[in-house]
Design a protein around this motif. Structure first.
Motif, PDB file in Angstrom:
ATOM      1  N   LYS A  75      -5.723   9.045  -1.310  1.00  0.00           N
ATOM      2  CA  LYS A  75      -4.662   9.338  -0.352  1.00  0.00           C
ATOM      3  C   LYS A  75      -3.711   8.152  -0.243  1.00  0.00           C
ATOM      4  O   LYS A  75      -2.537   8.316   0.070  1.00  0.00           O
ATOM      5  CB  LYS A  75      -5.258   9.649   1.026  1.00  0.00           C
ATOM      6  N   ARG A  76      -4.235   6.973  -0.479  1.00  0.00           N
ATOM      7  CA  ARG A  76      -3.412   5.753  -0.493  1.00  0.00           C
ATOM      8  C   ARG A  76      -4.054   4.750  -1.444  1.00  0.00           C
ATOM      9  O   ARG A  76      -5.252   4.832  -1.713  1.00  0.00           O
ATOM     10  CB  ARG A  76      -3.277   5.163   0.916  1.00  0.00           C
ATOM     11  N   TYR A  77      -3.246   3.838  -1.957  1.00  0.00           N
ATOM     12  CA  TYR A  77      -3.794   2.837  -2.869  1.00  0.00           C
ATOM     13  C   TYR A  77      -2.914   1.588  -2.829  1.00  0.00           C
ATOM     14  O   TYR A  77      -1.758   1.616  -2.384  1.00  0.00           O
ATOM     15  CB  TYR A  77      -3.907   3.398  -4.291  1.00  0.00           C
ATOM     16  N   LYS A  78      -3.480   0.480  -3.307  1.00  0.00           N
ATOM     17  CA  LYS A  78      -2.777  -0.794  -3.319  1.00  0.00           C
ATOM     18  C   LYS A  78      -1.962  -0.908  -4.614  1.00  0.00           C
ATOM     19  O   LYS A  78      -2.519  -1.079  -5.684  1.00  0.00           O
ATOM     20  CB  LYS A  78      -3.772  -1.945  -3.208  1.00  0.00           C
ATOM     21  N   GLU A 115       0.133  10.520   1.806  1.00  0.00           N
ATOM     22  CA  GLU A 115       0.227  11.428   2.946  1.00  0.00           C
ATOM     23  C   GLU A 115       1.525  11.199   3.710  1.00  0.00           C
ATOM     24  O   GLU A 115       2.139  12.140   4.213  1.00  0.00           O
ATOM     25  CB  GLU A 115      -0.982  11.245   3.875  1.00  0.00           C
ATOM     26  N   ALA A 116       1.957   9.933   3.801  1.00  0.00           N
ATOM     27  CA  ALA A 116       3.211   9.619   4.479  1.00  0.00           C
ATOM     28  C   ALA A 116       4.398  10.217   3.733  1.00  0.00           C
ATOM     29  O   ALA A 116       5.428  10.543   4.345  1.00  0.00           O
ATOM     30  CB  ALA A 116       3.374   8.103   4.608  1.00  0.00           C
ATOM     31  N   THR A 126       0.839  -1.190   0.000  1.00  0.00           N
ATOM     32  CA  THR A 126       0.000   0.000   0.000  1.00  0.00           C
ATOM     33  C   THR A 126       0.876   1.242   0.000  1.00  0.00           C
ATOM     34  O   THR A 126       1.747   1.398   0.868  1.00  0.00           O
ATOM     35  CB  THR A 126      -0.929   0.030   1.229  1.00  0.00           C
ATOM     36  N   VAL A 127       0.677   2.095  -0.969  1.00  0.00           N
ATOM     37  CA  VAL A 127       1.419   3.352  -1.071  1.00  0.00           C
ATOM     38  C   VAL A 127       0.594   4.449  -0.410  1.00  0.00           C
ATOM     39  O   VAL A 127      -0.575   4.653  -0.762  1.00  0.00           O
ATOM     40  CB  VAL A 127       1.711   3.714  -2.540  1.00  0.00           C
ATOM     41  N   ASP A 128       1.184   5.148   0.545  1.00  0.00           N
ATOM     42  CA  ASP A 128       0.503   6.199   1.308  1.00  0.00           C
ATOM     43  C   ASP A 128       1.099   7.557   0.909  1.00  0.00           C
ATOM     44  O   ASP A 128       2.217   7.890   1.307  1.00  0.00           O
ATOM     45  CB  ASP A 128       0.677   5.956   2.802  1.00  0.00           C
TER      46      ASP A 128
END
Length: 255
Positions: A182-185, A171-172, A167-169
């Motif tokens: 905001k995040r996705y697989k 916001e991080a 999972t790519v975040d």
């Protein structure tokens, strides 16, 4: 799955905004999250703004042509304007259940002097600032038995080439210019390509064993990838809705 819906603006009608169209495929999904985004024009001094979202009714219906959906009191002090989001999940769920009830909405944001600061029909220099809906719906299960490859997780003992979850975040990363997702697989590929792949890639296998300089055997790599839809701000604070290719690993294999 994140989607964006832009309004069909009625230039000659009243009001000018907004009616949102949805494909039948989307209306049969489960709404996880929905936000209406409205751009408020800049102000020179701090001003109290009353933002209203009104549901439209048929012209033939008796009584008021509007009913209030949301009402917000905002203290606005931005000289550059700003985007304001409004929770729209409940309204959208009702529209999906009763499509005939979707006659559109009216948006206004009046300050103390009666000026409407909401951009509903963009004028000169306001391209990309029209209202839009950010919607996240539940993923549908896609079933197929053909050439799926291997799927593993962090507890797997599989040594062969396999697809792993990742999972790519955003916001991080501090990428606050991305609105959605905001995040996705994203997923990734890892593992060994063993002797069994010799029949599929005989030349690669033999060159590798002949110790040719710079040669390498089959590598575990993505064999199928898919895009994601992304909403983001450009350098002019305009909203861009685009499809970014090759962002999700759907299948891994040796090549």
């Amino acid at each position: 799955m994140d989607i964006a819906a832009e309004p069909c603006v009625q230039v000659d009608g009243s009001p000018k905004c907004c009616f949102f169209k949805f494909s039948p495929k989307i209306t049969f999904t489960n709404v996880v999250r929905a936000h209406l985004w409205v751009y408020l024009r800049p102000v020179l001094h701090t001003s109290t703004v009353y933002l209203q979202i009104l549901r439209l009714k048929p012209v033939t219906e008796k009584g008021s042509r509007h009913s209030r959906i949301r009402s917000l009191k905002i203290d606005l002090n931005s000289r550059n304007g700003r985007w304001q989001s409004i929770d729209f999940k409940h309204v959208l769920q009702n529209w999906f259940k009763q499509p005939h009830a979707n006659w559109g909405i009216e948006i206004n944001a009046f300050d103390m002097n009666g000026n409407d600061l909401a951009i509903t029909s963009p004028g000169n220099g306001e391209k990309g600032l029209q209202p839009f809906l950010e919607v996240k719906v539940a993923e549908t299960n896609k079933r197929t038995r053909r050439n799926l490859g291997l799927d593993c997780d962090e507890h797997s003992t599989e040594s062969r080439c396999c697809r792993y979850p990742l999972t790519v975040d955003f916001e991080a990363f501090g990428w606050d210019w991305i609105i959605a997702p905001k995040r996705y697989k994203a997923n990734y590929c890892s593992g060994q390509c063993e002797y069994m792949f010799m029949q599929k890639y005989p030349h690669t296998h033999l060159v590798h064993h002949a110790n040719a300089r710079g040669s390498a055997g089959p590598c575990c790599t993505p064999t199928k990838m898919s895009p994601i839809n992304m909403l983001y701000f450009n350098d002019k604070q305009q909203i861009i809705n685009g499809q970014i290719p090759g962002m999700v690993v759907d299948r891994c294999g040796c090549s």
